[in-house]
Each structure stands twice: as structure tokens, then as C-alpha cells.
Design a protein around this motif. Structure first.
Motif, PDB file in Angstrom:
ATOM      1  N   ILE A   7       2.851  -5.595 -10.442  1.00 46.00           N
ATOM      2  CA  ILE A   7       2.841  -4.610 -11.020  1.00 46.00           C
ATOM      3  C   ILE A   7       4.613  -4.945 -11.753  1.00 46.00           C
ATOM      4  N   PRO A   8       4.023  -3.566 -12.676  1.00 44.15           N
ATOM      5  CA  PRO A   8       5.272  -3.730 -14.095  1.00 44.15           C
ATOM      6  C   PRO A   8       6.350  -2.894 -12.808  1.00 44.15           C
ATOM      7  N   LEU A   9       7.665  -3.164 -13.634  1.00 47.95           N
ATOM      8  CA  LEU A   9       8.745  -2.076 -12.922  1.00 47.95           C
ATOM      9  C   LEU A   9       9.164  -0.666 -13.440  1.00 47.95           C
ATOM     10  N   THR A  10       8.533  -0.957 -14.880  1.00 45.91           N
ATOM     11  CA  THR A  10       8.624   0.446 -16.321  1.00 45.91           C
ATOM     12  C   THR A  10       7.919   1.282 -15.935  1.00 45.91           C
ATOM     13  N   SER A  11       6.943   0.840 -15.596  1.00 49.81           N
ATOM     14  CA  SER A  11       5.575   1.615 -15.340  1.00 49.81           C
ATOM     15  C   SER A  11       5.694   2.675 -14.415  1.00 49.81           C
ATOM     16  N   ASP A  12       4.661   3.575 -14.260  1.00 48.59           N
ATOM     17  CA  ASP A  12       4.625   5.374 -13.334  1.00 48.59           C
ATOM     18  C   ASP A  12       5.277   4.124 -12.464  1.00 48.59           C
ATOM     19  N   TYR A  13       4.085   3.397 -11.657  1.00 48.61           N
ATOM     20  CA  TYR A  13       3.814   3.655 -10.492  1.00 48.61           C
ATOM     21  C   TYR A  13       4.983   2.277  -9.610  1.00 48.61           C
ATOM     22  N   GLY A  14       5.479   1.332 -10.911  1.00 45.04           N
ATOM     23  CA  GLY A  14       6.358   0.669 -10.587  1.00 45.04           C
ATOM     24  C   GLY A  14       7.765   1.324 -10.234  1.00 45.04           C
ATOM     25  N   PHE A  15       8.328   2.090 -10.995  1.00 45.14           N
ATOM     26  CA  PHE A  15       9.290   2.865 -11.549  1.00 45.14           C
ATOM     27  C   PHE A  15       9.479   3.648 -10.349  1.00 45.14           C
ATOM     28  N   LYS A  16       7.972   4.775  -9.475  1.00 43.71           N
ATOM     29  CA  LYS A  16       8.520   4.895  -8.824  1.00 43.71           C
ATOM     30  C   LYS A  16       8.990   4.649  -7.128  1.00 43.71           C
ATOM     31  N   ALA A  17       7.933   3.482  -7.149  1.00 41.07           N
ATOM     32  CA  ALA A  17       8.036   2.533  -6.235  1.00 41.07           C
ATOM     33  C   ALA A  17       9.360   2.289  -5.699  1.00 41.07           C
ATOM     34  N   THR A  18      10.081   1.749  -6.514  1.00 42.09           N
ATOM     35  CA  THR A  18      11.292   0.912  -6.421  1.00 42.09           C
ATOM     36  C   THR A  18      12.648   2.422  -6.768  1.00 42.09           C
ATOM     37  N   PHE A  19      13.135   3.046  -7.708  1.00 47.34           N
ATOM     38  CA  PHE A  19      13.856   3.689  -8.307  1.00 47.34           C
ATOM     39  C   PHE A  19      13.407   5.023  -7.568  1.00 47.34           C
ATOM     40  N   GLY A  20      12.038   5.407  -6.912  1.00 46.89           N
ATOM     41  CA  GLY A  20      12.154   6.675  -6.195  1.00 46.89           C
ATOM     42  C   GLY A  20      11.555   6.244  -4.685  1.00 46.89           C
ATOM     43  N   ASN A  21      11.659   4.905  -4.282  1.00 50.26           N
ATOM     44  CA  ASN A  21      11.655   4.903  -2.927  1.00 50.26           C
ATOM     45  C   ASN A  21      12.385   5.581  -1.840  1.00 50.26           C
ATOM     46  N   GLU A  22      12.077   6.496  -1.498  1.00 49.24           N
ATOM     47  CA  GLU A  22      12.560   7.553  -0.083  1.00 49.24           C
ATOM     48  C   GLU A  22      12.361   6.918   0.869  1.00 49.24           C
ATOM     49  N   THR A  23      11.707   5.601   1.376  1.00 46.61           N
ATOM     50  CA  THR A  23      12.054   5.011   2.783  1.00 46.61           C
ATOM     51  C   THR A  23      12.937   3.771   2.309  1.00 46.61           C
ATOM     52  N   ARG A 223      -4.973   5.519  -8.749  1.00 48.04           N
ATOM     53  CA  ARG A 223      -4.967   6.781  -8.726  1.00 48.04           C
ATOM     54  C   ARG A 223      -4.033   7.295  -9.977  1.00 48.04           C
ATOM     55  N   TYR A 224      -2.851   6.100  -9.810  1.00 49.69           N
ATOM     56  CA  TYR A 224      -2.366   6.633 -10.559  1.00 49.69           C
ATOM     57  C   TYR A 224      -2.300   5.815 -12.049  1.00 49.69           C
ATOM     58  N   THR A 225      -2.993   4.927 -12.186  1.00 51.09           N
ATOM     59  CA  THR A 225      -3.612   3.861 -13.119  1.00 51.09           C
ATOM     60  C   THR A 225      -5.032   5.072 -14.098  1.00 51.09           C
ATOM     61  N   ALA A 226      -5.815   5.682 -12.754  1.00 52.82           N
ATOM     62  CA  ALA A 226      -6.581   6.606 -13.241  1.00 52.82           C
ATOM     63  C   ALA A 226      -6.503   7.969 -13.848  1.00 52.82           C
ATOM     64  N   ILE A 227      -5.453   8.472 -13.266  1.00 52.65           N
ATOM     65  CA  ILE A 227      -4.842   9.560 -13.270  1.00 52.65           C
ATOM     66  C   ILE A 227      -3.979   9.451 -15.113  1.00 52.65           C
ATOM     67  N   ASN A 228      -3.191   8.478 -15.671  1.00 53.06           N
ATOM     68  CA  ASN A 228      -2.636   8.118 -17.023  1.00 53.06           C
ATOM     69  C   ASN A 228      -3.606   7.892 -17.876  1.00 53.06           C
ATOM     70  N   ALA A 229      -4.614   6.745 -17.458  1.00 55.49           N
ATOM     71  CA  ALA A 229      -5.956   6.530 -18.545  1.00 55.49           C
ATOM     72  C   ALA A 229      -6.127   8.210 -18.507  1.00 55.49           C
ATOM     73  N   GLU A 230      -7.080   8.979 -18.191  1.00 58.13           N
ATOM     74  CA  GLU A 230      -7.423  10.328 -18.011  1.00 58.13           C
ATOM     75  C   GLU A 230      -6.543  11.542 -19.398  1.00 58.13           C
ATOM     76  N   ALA A 231      -5.351  11.488 -19.245  1.00 57.24           N
ATOM     77  CA  ALA A 231      -4.036  11.462 -19.674  1.00 57.24           C
ATOM     78  C   ALA A 231      -3.942  10.989 -21.227  1.00 57.24           C
ATOM     79  N   VAL A 232      -3.903   9.556 -21.039  1.00 59.21           N
ATOM     80  CA  VAL A 232      -3.485   8.777 -22.706  1.00 59.21           C
ATOM     81  C   VAL A 232      -4.946   9.543 -23.213  1.00 59.21           C
ATOM     82  N   ASN A 233      -6.352   9.194 -22.694  1.00 62.85           N
ATOM     83  CA  ASN A 233      -7.457   9.645 -23.249  1.00 62.85           C
ATOM     84  C   ASN A 233      -7.344  11.083 -24.130  1.00 62.85           C
TER      85      ASN A 233
END
Length: 277
Positions: A7-23, A223-233
């Protein structure tokens, strides 16, 4: 949607999973140290729960604002911006000054011994007139002498980074290279650059490896992909309406792009796209 092994690190999910990783914040701590070019390791960070998520204006991808504080009380604001945004520095000043006011108010308007504030922007497009891909700006006089280092604006322009693997030695360059290339990397680790074996990068890469995702992580990614797709449209429909009304008033596509700070190619794409309503 076609999806590679990472997954691209610069995507919503990628950025949260790396920079925003709380664990596991090893990647975040090492990345922040590299971004501010500090020789002092960041031992501990506390994520700010007031961080928020949103989509970029042209909806091609997302931004995830992240705020955190280290053990010394220094504040970090990190924002990803993939859309063309020529006036992004103004947004950075807004975030940094808002944080400054908050810090001062908490100290009952005591301006002594204020913690440092680092406002960091990682941009896919270039916006500054210089060739530098990493810029750190403080308040300085006309000769360039430092007046105040309490607040720093840091911009990383990914489009300007073109170093080959053999020339990469610093953590900053390793980070930027990973952000630009991971989503196109081969699945076979033998073909990876050697520095991807470093623990901080390996942990981030594992988080973005679709083959290692748990069922819950796959659900969150979907979920991220679906939410983003809906918002994009929805955003595309809104912008197409603006373009149509502006054209009816006699504006050109170039003027519309400039007024609304949109990429001209994207405005042309919206104008010629078939109506899906």
C-alpha cells in the motif's frame, strides 16, 4: 481496484499505519528525527488525539494530519499533501501559529522557555522555487542570521527527489526514497535496497504489506478505500458544478484553476468527464 503487494505510504491508510501507528512508534520517532535533521534521538512521542483526517481538494488522494509531542515537550505537526497546492506554506503557518497560541495560553501567556514547534509538510508536488527537496525555515534577518528557532517550518517536496539508491546514506533520504517507491517495489526482498532491512523501515514496510495484513487490517483498508471513493465522487460532482457555473459567467478554465487553486489538468479533466448522474 488493482493493488500491488504494498500500500502506498503516502495514502490515507498508509500514512496512518506508519506515522500514526500507536502500538509501535519506532518509525515515527526515527522519521521525525530525520525530518528535523536532529542528531538527538527522539526517545518517546505521544500522539495528539485531536488530529483529524480529510481529503485533498482535488480528491486524488488524502491527507492525514498528525500531531504529537516528544518527551522534551516539543510539538510536531505532520501533514501529507498530494494535490497541487501552491499556497501550502500559508496553511503551514496557520497550523504552526495556532499551536503556538495554544502553547502560550496553556502557559498563562508566559513567553519564556516555550517548547519547540515543528510544522512538517510532505508534498508530492513541488511548490518552492528552489531545487532543494528538503527545506527548513526559521525566522531570520536579511543576512540569514537566526532570530528565533522556537518555530520551524519543514517542507519535503517528493517530486524533487531523484537520488539513486547508491547515493542514499542519510535517514532522511531513506525515508523519502521509501515514500516515493515502496508501492512500486517488487515483492521479492532480494531486489530491495539494503537499507530497507533497517528495523524502523522494516516495521513500516510490514504494515504496508498486503500479504501480511490481518483480517481486521484488510477490513480497515477496504473501509478507507470505500470512504475515500465516495468522498472523491461527491467532491468531483461539486467541483464540476463550480466549473460549469464559472464557464457560464465567462471565465476560462485557466482562470477557474487559478481562482480555486486547482491543477489546470484536473480542471480540464473534470470539464470533459462524462456526467455519471
Amino acid at each position: 481496484m488493482e493493488q500491488g503487494p504494498f500500500i502506498p505510504l503516502t495514502s490515507d491508510y498508509g500514512f496512518k499505519a506508519t506515522f500514526g501507528n500507536e502500538t509501535n512508534d519506532l518509525f515515527l520517532r526515527t522519521a521525525l528525527q530525520a525530518l528535523i535533521k536532529s542528531p538527538v534521538p527522539i526517545r518517546e512521542v505521544q500522539l495528539d488525539k485531536n488530529a483529524f483526517e480529510a481529503l485533498t481538494l482535488d480528491s486524488r488522494s488524502g491527507i492525514f494530519d498528525l500531531a504529537c509531542t516528544d518527551a522534551e515537550g516539543n510539538h510536531f505537526i505532520v501533514e501529507m499533501q498530494l494535490a497541487h497546492s501552491p499556497h501550502f506554506v500559508q496553511r503551514m503557518k496557520f497550523y504552526a501559529l495556532h499551536k503556538f497560541n495554544t502553547v502560550v495560553e496553556r502557559g498563562r501567556f508566559d513567553y519564556a522557555n516555550l517548547p519547540r514547534i515543528y510544522c512538517i509538510a510532505i508534498l508530492e508536488k513541488g511548490i518552492l522555487p528552489t531545487a532543494n527537496y528538503h527545506t527548513l525555515a526559521n525566522l531570520r534577518d536579511e543576512q540569514g542570521a537566526l532570530i528565533d528557532g522556537q518555530m520551524a517550518l519543514i517542507l519535503v517536496e517528493l517530486a524533487k527527489f531523484d537520488k539513486p539508491v547508491v547515493a542514499i546514506t542519510t535517514d532522511l533520504d531513506k525515508l523519502i526514497y521509501t515514500m516515493k517507491t515502496l508501492h512500486n517495489a517488487p515483492a521479492d526482498p532480494i531486489q530491495w535496497p539494503k537499507f530497507w532491512n533497517e528495523e524502523w523501515l522494516q516495521r513500516a514496510i510490514d504494515e504496508l504489506n498486503t500479504r501480511k495484513m490481518t483480517p481486521e487490517e484488510r477490513f480497515q483498508f477496504a473501509r478507507y478505500t470505500a470512504i475515500n471513493a465516495e468522498a472523491v465522487n461527491a467532491e468531483r460532482t461539486h467541483l464540476r458544478g463550480i466549473i460549469q457555473r464559472s464557464l457560464q459567467k465567462g471565465l476560462t478554465l485557466e482562470e477557474i484553476a487559478e481562482i480555486h487553486e486547482l491543477n489546470l489538468d484536473y480542471v480540464r479533466e473534470l470539464h470533459t468527464a462524462p456526467d455519471t448522474q
